[in-house]
Design a protein around this motif. Structure first.
Motif, PDB file in Angstrom:
ATOM      1  N   ASN A  58       0.810  -1.219   0.000  1.00 17.16           N
ATOM      2  CA  ASN A  58       0.000   0.000   0.000  1.00 17.16           C
ATOM      3  C   ASN A  58       0.846   1.274   0.000  1.00 17.16           C
ATOM      4  OD1 ASN A  58      -2.463   1.290  -0.089  1.00 17.16           O
ATOM      5  ND2 ASN A  58      -2.778   1.258   2.118  1.00 17.16           N
ATOM      6  N   ILE A  59       1.903   1.278  -0.812  1.00 19.00           N
ATOM      7  CA  ILE A  59       2.779   2.455  -0.918  1.00 19.00           C
ATOM      8  C   ILE A  59       2.696   2.995  -2.338  1.00 19.00           C
ATOM      9  CG2 ILE A  59       5.160   3.276  -0.870  1.00 19.00           C
ATOM     10  CD1 ILE A  59       5.736   1.329   1.333  1.00 19.00           C
ATOM     11  N   PRO A  75       1.192  -2.554  -4.317  1.00 21.37           N
ATOM     12  CA  PRO A  75      -0.221  -2.878  -4.096  1.00 21.37           C
ATOM     13  C   PRO A  75      -0.464  -3.449  -2.714  1.00 21.37           C
ATOM     14  CG  PRO A  75       0.670  -3.935  -6.089  1.00 21.37           C
ATOM     15  CD  PRO A  75       1.817  -3.419  -5.293  1.00 21.37           C
ATOM     16  N   LYS A  76      -1.730  -3.521  -2.369  1.00 22.00           N
ATOM     17  CA  LYS A  76      -2.107  -4.186  -1.126  1.00 22.00           C
ATOM     18  C   LYS A  76      -1.962  -5.701  -1.291  1.00 22.00           C
ATOM     19  CE  LYS A  76      -5.641  -0.654  -0.138  1.00 22.00           C
ATOM     20  NZ  LYS A  76      -7.091  -0.428   0.063  1.00 22.00           N
ATOM     21  N   GLU A 102      -9.585   0.396  -5.083  1.00 26.38           N
ATOM     22  CA  GLU A 102      -8.352   1.021  -4.598  1.00 26.38           C
ATOM     23  C   GLU A 102      -7.295  -0.056  -4.346  1.00 26.38           C
ATOM     24  OE1 GLU A 102      -9.020   3.613  -1.315  1.00 26.38           O
ATOM     25  OE2 GLU A 102     -10.091   5.098  -2.500  1.00 26.38           O
ATOM     26  N   ILE A 103      -6.551  -0.370  -5.391  1.00 28.01           N
ATOM     27  CA  ILE A 103      -5.439  -1.319  -5.253  1.00 28.01           C
ATOM     28  C   ILE A 103      -4.424  -0.759  -4.264  1.00 28.01           C
ATOM     29  CG2 ILE A 103      -3.658  -2.608  -6.484  1.00 28.01           C
ATOM     30  CD1 ILE A 103      -6.411  -3.368  -7.389  1.00 28.01           C
ATOM     31  N   LYS A 150     -12.741  -6.552   2.573  1.00 27.97           N
ATOM     32  CA  LYS A 150     -11.806  -6.185   3.640  1.00 27.97           C
ATOM     33  C   LYS A 150     -10.491  -5.653   3.082  1.00 27.97           C
ATOM     34  CE  LYS A 150     -13.330  -9.185   7.454  1.00 27.97           C
ATOM     35  NZ  LYS A 150     -13.320  -8.113   8.470  1.00 27.97           N
ATOM     36  N   ALA A 151     -10.036  -6.241   1.982  1.00 19.75           N
ATOM     37  CA  ALA A 151      -8.733  -5.861   1.436  1.00 19.75           C
ATOM     38  C   ALA A 151      -8.788  -4.577   0.630  1.00 19.75           C
ATOM     39  CB  ALA A 151      -8.185  -6.997   0.571  1.00 19.75           C
ATOM     40  N   TYR A 152      -9.852  -4.389  -0.159  1.00 24.33           N
ATOM     41  CA  TYR A 152      -9.858  -3.291  -1.127  1.00 24.33           C
ATOM     42  C   TYR A 152     -11.062  -2.368  -1.009  1.00 24.33           C
ATOM     43  CZ  TYR A 152      -6.196  -6.161  -3.094  1.00 24.33           C
ATOM     44  OH  TYR A 152      -5.056  -6.896  -3.248  1.00 24.33           O
ATOM     45  N   GLY A 153     -11.953  -2.617  -0.040  1.00 20.32           N
ATOM     46  CA  GLY A 153     -13.024  -1.670   0.231  1.00 20.32           C
ATOM     47  C   GLY A 153     -14.311  -1.947  -0.532  1.00 20.32           C
TER      48      GLY A 153
END
Length: 646
Positions: A148-149, A195-196, A503-504, A595-598
């Motif tokens: 997530n950067i 990415p997440k 939202e990756i 949970k991971a990407y909304g």
């Protein structure tokens, strides 16, 4: 074309393709250890290991620390003890911390982001223990450190603030000694932007990074030895030709982590590349508290994988293990000319005895030379035939003891190789295998459906059995427009359509396909996506198709949903329960996606949220389909079944 012949063709194609991949990526690589040069033509016999305390240095490696805000605070407290007591006792020339310094997972373990408190905890440990003053601490990023950067300059990239190294991209560190220089090349395969979870499980190198690594490899050729180190195993790095393994072929070893010993299922994950480079995955600190000591003794490389706080620590540097030898990179002939067995022994308490045996024959007690070095005079010519086992028993003043042993060979003509599974795991490019499997499965399903639809005409003979009824039901599915086109479309869409849009990376909308991930103007080639795609096919498309086939078969037998339950309740429940289980599994995947990407990702996810709504609609259509559309199949089926057979 018969169904049986068709299945054999598809299976043969899959087998042949996989065999070709494994032959290319593995078959020629699990080879025996290279033999050392002939002794009488040796050109590098000296300096040979003897009774001096020179020509030797050692270092440590630690990996996958996973300092966490939510889980297991002992990871941090034990790391602090490692940086103080363990480093103080062993006094390494350098420490390689090979990635996943922090956990970066939310409490649910699925959501991922960088937590500054985790990085502060890590930094405070380094600062309080003053470990960077005691040794060279080279800490690098892992995939968790890049979750997530959006960019390397982002305020969320805490690695550039709180790490000791704070450097991105390929790097060359030279350890200088009076007896030569030793190069350490850092392979930074982490993805930027990050990415997440889980889309950076595989690392990637672009052509620019490969050129830089090639330059560093050439630059390191003047050193006595080169070690490459990184977070990812080479089997989880995607790189352009000639590939990362070819690039590091001049190195004695590649040290990495990442796989966590596969959750403890593979206690040893070591192998050797075709050109002699060792690939040594280190078990994780997170759960197993593993670390590694490695040493160069007269340019002979040796190492031992250890468990934290288990003393004494012992490493036999001469004679070294034959399994981990490489005549391409090491002057193995020095073993023949050595005059002393050499051992490194460490403990917080004083070492009281170092007993040496070869082939279970007592050879003597090694004497202390200096620091942790113990030596025992020997004549290697007495062991020049076949292979032998050296065993060392070390005891300290508190009564703790350690026994270590390995096989060595002076002659060097024994045939040894690494175990199959570690070699397969480390030498196979698994994303290639996953890609081929995914394509074969998609093509096979499409091919079967189209073949049955256009060419296959079912003629039941006698009383149909289970296999005949299965083929018959698949034929009904393939020739019923709504279901055939639905399954064809779903299978095709999983292969080529966007799985979800969301939202990756926080604040960065991206799109996920089977063949890659597109986010913020960057496209990352498919890797983990193929694995997820295979899971999706086997847990959604195939179970849904099977349930529709079963339903259509029951409809051809004259059943509706209610009559079916009344007439054969005990037989019906397992089928519906299994279908329900797969459906619940898919709903669970939808929850994980959310949970991971909304919420946005769940709403705009054709293969998850939309499919969860479509599947019940298709099932209802199957149970309510007009009998007229199934009349021809029903007549064919009933002509081969008795009136009471269902």
């Amino acid at each position: 074309m018969s169904a049986g012949l068709l299945l054999k063709v598809v299976a043969g194609l899959a087998t042949a393709t996989l065999a070709a991949v494994l032959l290319e990526h593995y078959g020629l690589r699990a080879v025996s250890s290279p033999r050392p040069a002939r002794l009488h033509t040796a050109q590098r016999p000296f300096p040979a290991p003897g009774a001096e305390d020179t020509n030797i240095f050692w270092g440590l490696q630690i990996s996958d620390l996973h300092i966490s805000k939510f889980f297991d605070p002992r990871r941090a407290t034990d790391l602090e003890k490692f940086c103080s007591e363990t480093v103080d006792v062993i006094q390494p020339a350098l420490v390689l911390a090979t990635g996943d310094l922090t956990d970066s997972l939310r409490r649910d373990r699925w959501g991922s982001r960088q937590f500054e408190v985790e990085w502060q905890t890590y930094y405070n440990i380094l600062r309080r223990t003053r470990v960077m003053e005691k040794t060279t601490w080279l800490d690098i990023r892992g995939n968790h450190d890049s979750f997530n950067i959006p960019s390397l300059e982002s305020s969320q990239n805490y690695y550039r603030i709180y790490s000791a190294l704070r450097k991105h991209g390929p790097m060359h560190y030279i350890h200088k000694t009076p007896f030569g220089n030793y190069s350490f090349i850092y392979v930074d395969a982490t993805i930027t932007p990050g990415p997440k979870k889980p889309f950076n499980f595989y690392g990637m190198l672009n052509k620019k990074q490969m050129r830089k690594l090639f330059f560093l490899s050439k630059k390191s050729s003047l050193s006595n030895h080169t070690i490459w180190f990184g977070h990812y195993t080479t089997s989880t790095i995607i790189s352009p030709a000639p590939g990362i393994r070819a690039l590091m072929s001049s190195a004695i070893a590649y040290l990495c982590g990442h796989l966590h010993l596969l959750g403890g299922l593979m206690p040893v994950l070591h192998t050797q590349h075709p050109k002699g480079t060792l690939e040594l995955e280190l078990g994780d600190w997170k759960e197993n508290r593993r670390y590694r000591i490695f040493a160069f003794d007269h340019d002979l490389f040796s190492f031992a994988d250890l468990v934290f706080d288990n003393w004494p620590v012992v490493l036999i540097t001469n004679p070294k293990s034959f399994l981990y030898s490489s005549s391409t990179h090491e002057p193995l002939e020095r073993l023949f000319y050595s005059t002393h067995i050499r051992i490194l022994a460490f403990s917080p308490s004083s070492i009281t005895s170092v007993t040496v045996k070869i082939d279970d024959v007592y050879l003597g007690n090694a004497v202390h030379l200096s620091g942790p070095i113990f030596i025992l005079k020997w004549n290697p010519r007495n062991y020049s035939e076949e292979s032998h086992v050296i065993k060392v028993i070390v005891q300290d003043s508190t009564g703790r003891n350690k026994i270590v042993a390995h096989e060595f060979s002076i002659k060097g003509d024994i045939h040894v190789k690494f175990d199959f599974m570690p070699s397969f795991i480390l030498l196979t490019d698994h994303y290639v295998v996953a890609q081929i499997l995914f394509i074969l499965i998609v093509v096979a399903l499409q091919f079967l459906l189209m073949t049955f639809r256009h060419f296959r005409k079912i003629k039941l003979k006698g009383t149909p059995g289970c296999i005949s009824l299965t083929i018959f039901s698949f034929n009904v599915l393939s020739k019923t427009d709504i279901f055939c086109y639905s399954v064809l479309f779903l299978n095709f869409y999983i292969a080529l359509g966007p799985w979800f849009v969301g939202e990756i990376i926080d604040g960065k909308i991206g799109c996920c396909f089977s063949f890659g991930v597109l986010v913020d103007g960057h496209f990352f080639q498919g890797s983990m996506t193929y694995v997820i795609g295979i899971i999706q096919i086997f847990t959604v498309i195939i179970p849904l198709s099977a349930y529709l086939c079963w339903t259509l078969l029951l409809r051809c037998q004259g059943h509706t949903f209610s009559t079916h339950l009344r007439g054969r309740y005990l037989k019906a429940v397992p089928g519906h329960a299994l279908a329900g289980l797969f459906y619940l599994c898919h709903l669970g995947c939808c929850v994980l996606l959310w949970k991971a990407y909304g919420t946005t990702a769940l709403v705009f996810s054709p293969t998850y949220g939309w499919l969860a709504l479509l599947a019940p609609i298709l099932v209802r259509l199957a149970w309510t389909l007009s009998p007229r559309e199934l009349r021809a199949f029903a007549v064919e089926l009933r002509s081969h079944q008795g009136p009471d057979r269902q």
